[in-house]
Design a protein around this motif. Structure first.
Motif, PDB file in Angstrom:
ATOM      1  N   LYS A  72      46.462  42.153  49.494  1.00 38.58           N
ATOM      2  CA  LYS A  72      46.042  41.098  49.499  1.00 38.58           C
ATOM      3  C   LYS A  72      46.963  40.152  48.686  1.00 38.58           C
ATOM      4  CE  LYS A  72      41.305  41.778  50.943  1.00 38.58           C
ATOM      5  NZ  LYS A  72      39.771  41.964  50.338  1.00 38.58           N
ATOM      6  N   VAL A  73      47.186  40.804  47.534  1.00 40.71           N
ATOM      7  CA  VAL A  73      48.264  39.842  46.460  1.00 40.71           C
ATOM      8  C   VAL A  73      49.499  39.686  47.126  1.00 40.71           C
ATOM      9  CG1 VAL A  73      49.491  39.939  44.506  1.00 40.71           C
ATOM     10  CG2 VAL A  73      47.288  41.078  44.442  1.00 40.71           C
ATOM     11  N   ALA A  74      50.039  40.556  47.935  1.00 35.86           N
ATOM     12  CA  ALA A  74      51.285  40.345  48.590  1.00 35.86           C
ATOM     13  C   ALA A  74      51.266  39.416  49.630  1.00 35.86           C
ATOM     14  CB  ALA A  74      51.699  41.804  49.150  1.00 35.86           C
ATOM     15  N   ALA A  75      49.963  39.425  50.342  1.00 38.46           N
ATOM     16  CA  ALA A  75      49.847  38.378  51.482  1.00 38.46           C
ATOM     17  C   ALA A  75      49.297  37.013  50.878  1.00 38.46           C
ATOM     18  CB  ALA A  75      49.085  38.928  52.674  1.00 38.46           C
ATOM     19  N   ARG A  76      49.117  36.948  49.613  1.00 35.82           N
ATOM     20  CA  ARG A  76      48.418  35.566  49.192  1.00 35.82           C
ATOM     21  C   ARG A  76      47.086  35.468  49.708  1.00 35.82           C
ATOM     22  NH1 ARG A  76      52.150  33.015  46.124  1.00 35.82           N
ATOM     23  NH2 ARG A  76      54.437  33.683  46.470  1.00 35.82           N
ATOM     24  N   LYS A  77      46.312  36.471  50.002  1.00 35.64           N
ATOM     25  CA  LYS A  77      44.767  36.493  50.530  1.00 35.64           C
ATOM     26  C   LYS A  77      43.781  36.786  49.556  1.00 35.64           C
ATOM     27  CE  LYS A  77      46.354  37.088  55.101  1.00 35.64           C
ATOM     28  NZ  LYS A  77      46.042  38.046  56.339  1.00 35.64           N
ATOM     29  N   LEU A  78      43.878  36.744  48.369  1.00 35.22           N
ATOM     30  CA  LEU A  78      43.059  37.028  47.351  1.00 35.22           C
ATOM     31  C   LEU A  78      42.311  35.737  47.072  1.00 35.22           C
ATOM     32  CD1 LEU A  78      44.915  38.396  44.192  1.00 35.22           C
ATOM     33  CD2 LEU A  78      43.212  39.391  45.381  1.00 35.22           C
ATOM     34  N   PRO A  79      40.913  35.832  46.764  1.00 36.81           N
ATOM     35  CA  PRO A  79      40.070  34.976  46.475  1.00 36.81           C
ATOM     36  C   PRO A  79      40.564  34.216  45.464  1.00 36.81           C
ATOM     37  CG  PRO A  79      38.758  36.749  46.459  1.00 36.81           C
ATOM     38  CD  PRO A  79      40.185  37.295  46.666  1.00 36.81           C
ATOM     39  N   ASP A  84      35.519  36.057  41.590  1.00 40.54           N
ATOM     40  CA  ASP A  84      35.241  36.593  42.936  1.00 40.54           C
ATOM     41  C   ASP A  84      36.024  37.993  43.070  1.00 40.54           C
ATOM     42  OD1 ASP A  84      33.563  34.490  43.480  1.00 40.54           O
ATOM     43  OD2 ASP A  84      35.152  33.084  44.306  1.00 40.54           O
ATOM     44  N   VAL A  85      37.225  38.072  42.383  1.00 40.24           N
ATOM     45  CA  VAL A  85      37.986  38.958  42.601  1.00 40.24           C
ATOM     46  C   VAL A  85      37.354  40.346  41.956  1.00 40.24           C
ATOM     47  CG1 VAL A  85      40.060  40.488  41.978  1.00 40.24           C
ATOM     48  CG2 VAL A  85      40.099  38.060  42.668  1.00 40.24           C
ATOM     49  N   LYS A  86      36.667  40.021  40.747  1.00 39.27           N
ATOM     50  CA  LYS A  86      35.923  41.050  39.653  1.00 39.27           C
ATOM     51  C   LYS A  86      34.757  41.455  40.741  1.00 39.27           C
ATOM     52  CE  LYS A  86      32.414  40.152  37.431  1.00 39.27           C
ATOM     53  NZ  LYS A  86      31.325  39.636  36.291  1.00 39.27           N
ATOM     54  N   GLU A  87      33.958  40.593  41.342  1.00 38.65           N
ATOM     55  CA  GLU A  87      32.913  40.947  42.132  1.00 38.65           C
ATOM     56  C   GLU A  87      33.322  41.920  43.492  1.00 38.65           C
ATOM     57  OE1 GLU A  87      29.520  40.513  41.514  1.00 38.65           O
ATOM     58  OE2 GLU A  87      30.319  39.837  39.531  1.00 38.65           O
ATOM     59  N   THR A  88      34.384  41.587  44.045  1.00 36.70           N
ATOM     60  CA  THR A  88      34.689  42.119  45.177  1.00 36.70           C
ATOM     61  C   THR A  88      35.058  43.564  44.569  1.00 36.70           C
ATOM     62  OG1 THR A  88      35.613  40.172  46.354  1.00 36.70           O
ATOM     63  CG2 THR A  88      36.458  42.494  47.051  1.00 36.70           C
ATOM     64  N   ILE A  89      36.040  43.807  43.597  1.00 40.16           N
ATOM     65  CA  ILE A  89      36.385  45.174  43.218  1.00 40.16           C
ATOM     66  C   ILE A  89      34.865  45.971  42.842  1.00 40.16           C
ATOM     67  CG2 ILE A  89      37.164  46.277  40.987  1.00 40.16           C
ATOM     68  CD1 ILE A  89      39.242  44.103  40.697  1.00 40.16           C
ATOM     69  N   GLY A  90      33.985  45.212  42.392  1.00 40.46           N
ATOM     70  CA  GLY A  90      32.826  45.896  42.043  1.00 40.46           C
ATOM     71  C   GLY A  90      32.105  46.651  43.253  1.00 40.46           C
ATOM     72  N   GLN A  91      32.130  45.817  44.248  1.00 37.75           N
ATOM     73  CA  GLN A  91      31.333  46.049  45.458  1.00 37.75           C
ATOM     74  C   GLN A  91      32.213  47.147  46.336  1.00 37.75           C
ATOM     75  OE1 GLN A  91      31.183  42.229  47.624  1.00 37.75           O
ATOM     76  NE2 GLN A  91      29.741  41.386  46.016  1.00 37.75           N
ATOM     77  N   ARG A  92      33.603  47.128  46.194  1.00 36.18           N
ATOM     78  CA  ARG A  92      34.213  48.233  47.019  1.00 36.18           C
ATOM     79  C   ARG A  92      34.287  49.265  46.138  1.00 36.18           C
ATOM     80  NH1 ARG A  92      34.716  47.403  51.774  1.00 36.18           N
ATOM     81  NH2 ARG A  92      37.122  47.616  52.040  1.00 36.18           N
TER      82      ARG A  92
END
Length: 395
Positions: A72-79, A84-92
């Motif tokens: 996602k970083v490489a494709a520039r598709k991060l929140p 929001d990134v922290k929350e996504t990491i926790g959920q995943r």
């Protein structure tokens, strides 16, 4: 060539990180790596046991998310927001944790990686990308640290066997004496980032010219010993013999003091020393005590769960009945040569309709364990009880 169950390449330029795992379902006859592109594929690889072994499970889960985030970083598709990134990491991470419940390493890795993302988000100038990069760096560090920890476990375990067993003392004084070790299931490079825990002890003994023979059990019903441990022992050219699980008692009676120790791994060590490991471990510990053979558990500190009081509190994973009633393998010629092009056969080995109980693990009581080998040293009982606080206090 060193066996690698996990192949990981960090991001380079515009290329995201890449993860490949050795499909252990195809071993020992086919060596095939499969790509893990995201958390779903990481979860499936763990659940289906393409990758197994408590340390390896945790590392693959961590790196699967690193690859997903890095892509996602490489494709520039991060929140856009760091939170929001922290929350996504926790959920995943919570999702990955559901892949296999018994091994504590996975839960430990999830907790530590959540802390990394929480700390990253409160840093001055934190951004979505900085939180993502902090996670990736931490996940990659786990891969490196596991190898060094395993080598330390191997060294400590080998020295303990040399100094605390009859066979070890005799072998040190006279190189014509025998020193043999038995292990159960697979705890080597295929179950870790590299080198191994219990199998790492065997590798260290061999490197020090102490080991004369290793024995490995086939480890029914999934045959990790015959498929995986035997594969590693042959690969490393370590003198080794495969036995069925039910032959252990006869082997111990025959070998006497030449068999220095039984060394096993662990999926979870409770605070009191009770240890969950592959089914069949408990019976080996009982046999070892009866025959006067030392019984060691080799495990990194991440496997020791101080929050779990005893083995009674460990959840035991139940596996599919088909693992007991069926067996899969390649066709072979009359001379035993594997006919790779013929594909694998699924064979029924039990009466249709029979009920099956298939726990993946059992719990060995601490009273039957002589020592727990960690990367900080061997913990022995004091006044009949294990106390692991010392190995956690060291830096």
């Amino acid at each position: 060539m060193v066996l690698q169950a996990i192949q990981y390449e960090p991001a380079s330029g515009s290329s995201p990180p890449a993860l490949r795992v050795l499909d252990q379902l195809l071993l020992p006859h086919r060596t095939t790596y499969v790509d893990v592109l995201d958390c779903e594929e990481g979860h499936a690889a763990i659940k289906q046991m393409k990758v197994r072994g408590a340390p390896a499970i945790a590392i693959v889960a961590a790196l699967a998310l690193a690859v997903e985030i890095g892509t996602k970083v490489a494709a520039r598709k991060l929140p856009s927001r760091a939170d929001d990134v922290k929350e996504t990491i926790g959920q995943r991470l919570d999702y990955l944790k559901t892949s296999r419940p018994t091994a504590v390493n996975l839960g430990d890795a999830v907790s530590k990686l959540k802390i990394v993302s929480k700390k990253a988000v409160i840093q001055s100038g934190a951004s979505a990308e900085s939180v993502a990069q902090a996670y990736i760096v931490a996940a990659e560090r786990m891969l490196v640290d596991d190898v060094s920890d395993n080598k330390a476990i191997g060294g400590y375990g080998a020295r303990w066997i040399e100094e605390n067993t009859v066979a070890g003392k005799k072998r040190k004084q006279d190189q014509s004496q025998q020193l043999k070790v038995l292990t159960h299931c697979n705890t080597g490079s295929l179950a870790t980032a590299g080198y191994g825990t219990a199998l790492g002890v065997i590798r260290s003994l061999r490197a020090g010219d102490m080991l004369t023979q290793a024995y490995c059990t086939e480890t029914r019903p999934y045959n990790q010993g015959s498929r995986l441990t035997a594969y590693e022992l042959v690969h490393d050219q370590i003198p080794a013999t495969l036995i069925t699980d039910s032959m252990t008692c006869a082997l111990l009676a025959r070998e006497g003091k030449n068999l220095a120790a039984i060394v096993v791994g662990a999926d979870r060590v409770a605070a009191n020393g009770d240890t969950a490991n592959k089914i069949g471990t408990y019976s080996l510990a009982v046999l070892a005590r009866h025959h006067g053979v030392k019984f060691l558990v080799a495990a990194p500190r991440t496997t020791i769960d101080l929050a779990t009081a005893s083995g009674q509190d460990i959840e035991i994973e139940q596996r599919a009945p088909e693992e007991v009633t069926r067996i899969k393998g390649p066709k072979v010629a009359a001379d035993g040569q594997v006919l790779v092009d013929e594909g694998a056969e699924l064979i029924s080995t039990a009466a249709i309709g029979i009920d099956v109980w298939n726990p993946a693990f059992d719990v060995t009581p601490a009273e039957l364990i002589d020592g727990v080998v960690t990367e900080r040293g061997v913990v022995e009982k004091t006044d009949g009880k294990f106390d692991f606080t010392g190995v956690f206090q060291q830096s």
